[in-house]
Design an enzyme around this catalytic site. Structure first.
Site, PDB file in Angstrom:
ATOM      1  CB  VAL A   1      -0.943  -0.002   1.233  1.00  0.00           C
ATOM      2  CG1 VAL A   1      -1.642   1.340   1.391  1.00  0.00           C
ATOM      3  CG2 VAL A   1      -1.959  -1.131   1.122  1.00  0.00           C
TER       4      VAL A   1
ATOM      5  CG  ASP B   1       9.034  -0.927   5.746  1.00  0.00           C
ATOM      6  OD1 ASP B   1       7.945  -0.918   5.152  1.00  0.00           O
ATOM      7  OD2 ASP B   1       9.408  -1.892   6.465  1.00  0.00           O
TER       8      ASP B   1
ATOM      9  NE  ARG C   1     -11.007  -3.582   5.428  1.00  0.00           N
ATOM     10  CZ  ARG C   1     -12.020  -4.024   4.662  1.00  0.00           C
ATOM     11  NH1 ARG C   1     -13.084  -4.570   5.211  1.00  0.00           N
ATOM     12  NH2 ARG C   1     -11.959  -3.898   3.348  1.00  0.00           N
TER      13      ARG C   1
ATOM     14  CB  VAL D   1      -3.517   3.709   5.199  1.00  0.00           C
ATOM     15  CG1 VAL D   1      -4.036   2.780   4.117  1.00  0.00           C
ATOM     16  CG2 VAL D   1      -3.420   5.133   4.656  1.00  0.00           C
TER      17      VAL D   1
ATOM     18  CG  ASN E   1      -7.582  -2.161   7.365  1.00  0.00           C
ATOM     19  OD1 ASN E   1      -8.367  -1.250   7.562  1.00  0.00           O
ATOM     20  ND2 ASN E   1      -7.347  -2.689   6.169  1.00  0.00           N
ATOM     21  N   PRO E   2      -7.136  -2.315  11.663  1.00  0.00           N
ATOM     22  CG  PRO E   2      -8.388  -2.759  13.588  1.00  0.00           C
ATOM     23  CD  PRO E   2      -7.057  -2.991  12.976  1.00  0.00           C
TER      24      PRO E   2
ATOM     25  CG  ASP F   1     -13.159   2.881  10.988  1.00  0.00           C
ATOM     26  OD1 ASP F   1     -13.315   3.991  10.460  1.00  0.00           O
ATOM     27  OD2 ASP F   1     -13.421   1.817  10.400  1.00  0.00           O
TER      28      ASP F   1
ATOM     29  CB  SER G   1      -7.732   5.830   4.073  1.00  0.00           C
ATOM     30  OG  SER G   1      -7.673   4.531   4.628  1.00  0.00           O
TER      31      SER G   1
ATOM     32  CG  ASP H   1     -14.924   0.784   2.042  1.00  0.00           C
ATOM     33  OD1 ASP H   1     -14.985  -0.372   2.453  1.00  0.00           O
ATOM     34  OD2 ASP H   1     -13.975   1.554   2.341  1.00  0.00           O
TER      35      ASP H   1
ATOM     36  CB  SER I   1     -13.854   4.325  -5.048  1.00  0.00           C
ATOM     37  OG  SER I   1     -13.479   4.127  -6.386  1.00  0.00           O
ATOM     38  NE  ARG I   2     -12.679  -2.176  -2.709  1.00  0.00           N
ATOM     39  CZ  ARG I   2     -11.937  -2.474  -1.644  1.00  0.00           C
ATOM     40  NH1 ARG I   2     -12.457  -2.351  -0.421  1.00  0.00           N
ATOM     41  NH2 ARG I   2     -10.699  -2.885  -1.781  1.00  0.00           N
TER      42      ARG I   2
ATOM     43  CG  HIS J   1     -12.035   0.396   5.630  1.00  0.00           C
ATOM     44  ND1 HIS J   1     -12.455   0.260   4.335  1.00  0.00           N
ATOM     45  CD2 HIS J   1     -10.823  -0.232   5.691  1.00  0.00           C
ATOM     46  CE1 HIS J   1     -11.537  -0.386   3.633  1.00  0.00           C
ATOM     47  NE2 HIS J   1     -10.543  -0.706   4.435  1.00  0.00           N
TER      48      HIS J   1
HETATM   49  P1  NAD Z   1       2.578  -5.007   3.622  1.00  0.00           P
HETATM   50  O1  NAD Z   1       2.847  -6.187   4.501  1.00  0.00           O
HETATM   51  O2  NAD Z   1       2.849  -5.121   2.168  1.00  0.00           O
HETATM   52  O3  NAD Z   1       3.375  -3.744   4.163  1.00  0.00           O
HETATM   53  C1  NAD Z   1       3.432  -3.386   5.503  1.00  0.00           C
HETATM   54  C2  NAD Z   1       4.779  -2.742   5.726  1.00  0.00           C
HETATM   55  O4  NAD Z   1       4.823  -2.260   7.071  1.00  0.00           O
HETATM   56  C3  NAD Z   1       5.942  -3.742   5.561  1.00  0.00           C
HETATM   57  O5  NAD Z   1       6.846  -3.248   4.579  1.00  0.00           O
HETATM   58  C4  NAD Z   1       6.562  -3.777   6.937  1.00  0.00           C
HETATM   59  O6  NAD Z   1       7.981  -3.966   6.926  1.00  0.00           O
HETATM   60  C5  NAD Z   1       6.171  -2.413   7.487  1.00  0.00           C
HETATM   61  N1  NAD Z   1       6.287  -2.316   8.934  1.00  0.00           N
HETATM   62  C6  NAD Z   1       5.948  -3.229   9.868  1.00  0.00           C
HETATM   63  N2  NAD Z   1       6.266  -2.764  11.103  1.00  0.00           N
HETATM   64  C7  NAD Z   1       6.811  -1.523  10.921  1.00  0.00           C
HETATM   65  C8  NAD Z   1       7.350  -0.557  11.790  1.00  0.00           C
HETATM   66  N3  NAD Z   1       7.417  -0.776  13.113  1.00  0.00           N
HETATM   67  N4  NAD Z   1       7.835   0.597  11.262  1.00  0.00           N
HETATM   68  C9  NAD Z   1       7.800   0.807   9.924  1.00  0.00           C
HETATM   69  N5  NAD Z   1       7.307  -0.081   9.058  1.00  0.00           N
HETATM   70  C10 NAD Z   1       6.817  -1.244   9.543  1.00  0.00           C
HETATM   71  O7  NAD Z   1       1.032  -4.621   3.877  1.00  0.00           O
HETATM   72  P2  NAD Z   1       0.134  -3.697   2.919  1.00  0.00           P
HETATM   73  O8  NAD Z   1      -0.607  -4.554   1.977  1.00  0.00           O
HETATM   74  O9  NAD Z   1       0.967  -2.561   2.434  1.00  0.00           O
HETATM   75  O10 NAD Z   1      -0.944  -3.163   3.979  1.00  0.00           O
HETATM   76  C11 NAD Z   1      -0.566  -2.226   4.989  1.00  0.00           C
HETATM   77  C12 NAD Z   1      -1.791  -1.935   5.860  1.00  0.00           C
HETATM   78  O11 NAD Z   1      -2.767  -1.227   5.080  1.00  0.00           O
HETATM   79  C13 NAD Z   1      -2.500  -3.196   6.368  1.00  0.00           C
HETATM   80  O12 NAD Z   1      -2.918  -3.022   7.695  1.00  0.00           O
HETATM   81  C14 NAD Z   1      -3.702  -3.312   5.447  1.00  0.00           C
HETATM   82  O13 NAD Z   1      -4.773  -4.038   6.026  1.00  0.00           O
HETATM   83  C15 NAD Z   1      -4.032  -1.854   5.261  1.00  0.00           C
HETATM   84  N6  NAD Z   1      -4.905  -1.536   4.139  1.00  0.00           N
HETATM   85  C16 NAD Z   1      -5.797  -0.542   4.343  1.00  0.00           C
HETATM   86  C17 NAD Z   1      -6.666  -0.187   3.339  1.00  0.00           C
HETATM   87  C18 NAD Z   1      -7.658   0.924   3.590  1.00  0.00           C
HETATM   88  O14 NAD Z   1      -8.527   1.214   2.741  1.00  0.00           O
HETATM   89  N7  NAD Z   1      -7.593   1.581   4.748  1.00  0.00           N
HETATM   90  C19 NAD Z   1      -6.616  -0.836   2.093  1.00  0.00           C
HETATM   91  C20 NAD Z   1      -5.655  -1.825   1.906  1.00  0.00           C
HETATM   92  C21 NAD Z   1      -4.796  -2.174   2.934  1.00  0.00           C
END
Ligand code: NAD
Length: 341
Positions: free
Chosen positions: A17, A38, A91, A121, A123-124, A126, A146, A151, A153-154, A178
């Site tokens: 993301v 990261d 989530r 962004v 999850n969860p 909220d 976010s 949702d 948009s979907r 969400h």
């Molecule tokens: P991902 O596993 O690809 O990436 C997560 C990243 O966080 C990894 O690169 C990891 O190394 C890093 N990370 C972990 N601990 C950390 C820390 N202490 N400091 C810095 N970085 C750290 O996951 P993703 O697919 O990118 O999803 C990320 C989050 O976004 C998830 O919680 C997912 O559920 C959420 N998400 C939200 C929405 C939304 O609409 N709000 C949509 C999609 C995904």
């Protein structure tokens, strides 16, 4: 604070993301500086290098891998660090692990007298938005989730497919969590002022299966994750849309998540309602005249989130050696820059 065309966005969590939102922000020319942070430094460096190699095809932009401290002077901090859903996981299943990470990271990236807007962004979303406000005692208007921007948009996409009208001409919101209890607001959904039902009958289309579409909106992430393991393109664009509204002071109405303070009698919880987004953050929340059953569903959504919130410790973090001013300037000035799209 950045002036002229200098706009800095920090992305914490350069996974699927975070990297995708960096990519769309980079090609949109919206920001002049993008830092990726990261816990996996190699990952952040690799993504930053790959993005930076676009240099000859895009507007000038400084992109690099950084440290948590590099968030301190960012206009917006996008927080996408932590675990994502595995196939079949909800989530809400992510709450304890992602809250644990948030508690460690948050004091390193923001404090109460910092002007940055925090865009949650992870999850969860909220619960983590609420947690960020409570843990650091941040001003609610400057902490945005976010929420259901994706949702909504979907929802619009599915209506647009049925009605053969482009999604940007459809006004329809998903409100609430969400997640599984989110509420598609059918009672106010409209196309050029026609209710969706009227539009379908005037155009000779079959009426829409409200239950089916609502369920497809709610289940969208599960369906994508079951097939490819993660969702990131559409959320990347949702993040860019929110950032654009903030940086360009657009007063855009978006269904972001934020602290409710009595709307529909709901308070002390973050969930999504259409809100005006500008350089101040979430400047105004609009409580729509939704139907009674939708209002009840919204209350159920709030209760569901609250019941999880009550199981976790959200008392303000102890931050040694710091004395904070609890009031923040509200008149933070993001410049208007012509030519940014
Ligand atoms: P991902 O596993 O690809 O990436 C997560 C990243 O966080 C990894 O690169 C990891 O190394 C890093 N990370 C972990 N601990 C950390 C820390 N202490 N400091 C810095 N970085 C750290 O996951 P993703 O697919 O990118 O999803 C990320 C989050 O976004 C998830 O919680 C997912 O559920 C959420 N998400 C939200 C929405 C939304 O609409 N709000 C949509 C999609 C995904």
């Amino acid at each position: 604070m950045h002036f002229g065309d200098q706009r800095k966005v920090a992305i914490v969590g350069a996974g699927a993301v975070g990297a995708c939102s960096a990519y769309v922000m980079m090609i949109s020319g919206l920001v002049s500086e993008l830092v990726l942070v990261d816990i996996n430094r190699d990952r952040a460096e690799g993504e930053a290098m790959d993005l930076a190699h676009s240099a000859s095809f895009i507007k000038p932009i400084k992109i690099y891998a950084g440290e948590y401290e590099d968030c301190r002077d960012a206009d917006i901090i996008v927080y996408s660090a932590g675990l994502s859903q595995k196939p079949g996981e909800s989530r809400l299943d992510l709450v304890s692990s992602n809250l644990g990470i948030l508690k460690k990271v948050l004091p390193k990236i923001i404090d109460r007298d910092q002007n940055s807007i925090l865009l949650m962004v992870t999850n969860p979303v909220d619960i983590l938005t609420y947690a960020a406000i409570k843990l650091m005692e941040l001003p609610p208007e400057r902490v945005i989730g976010s929420g259901t921007v994706l949702d909504s948009s979907r929802f619009r996409y599915l209506i647009s497919e049925h009605c053969n009208v482009e999604a940007r001409n459809i006004h329809a919101y998903v409100i609430g969590e969400h997640g599984d209890t989110e509420v598609p607001v059918w009672s106010l959904a409209n196309i050029a002022g026609f209710s969706v039902k009227d539009f379908c009958s005037r155009c000779g289309y079959s009426s829409m299966d409200i239950e089916l579409i609502s369920s497809r909106v709610r289940r969208a992430a599960y369906e994508v994750i079951a097939r490819k393991g993660a969702t990131f393109y559409a959320v990347g664009l949702a993040i860019r849309r929110i950032c654009q509204s903030i940086l360009r002071d657009e007063n855009t109405i978006l269904t972001v998540s934020g602290l409710l303070e009595g709307q529909y009698g709901i308070k002390d919880v973050c969930l999504s309602l259409p809100s005006i987004i500008n350089r101040r953050g979430r400047a105004r929340v609009l409580d729509l005249p939704v139907a009674k059953n939708e209002e009840e569903a919204l209350r159920h959504s709030a209760e569901t989130i609250k019941s999880i919130q009550q199981q976790v410790d959200l008392s303000p973090l102890e931050l040694p050696g710091e004395s904070y001013s609890r009031t923040l300037p509200n008149n933070v000035d993001f410049p208007q820059v012509p030519g940014f799209h």
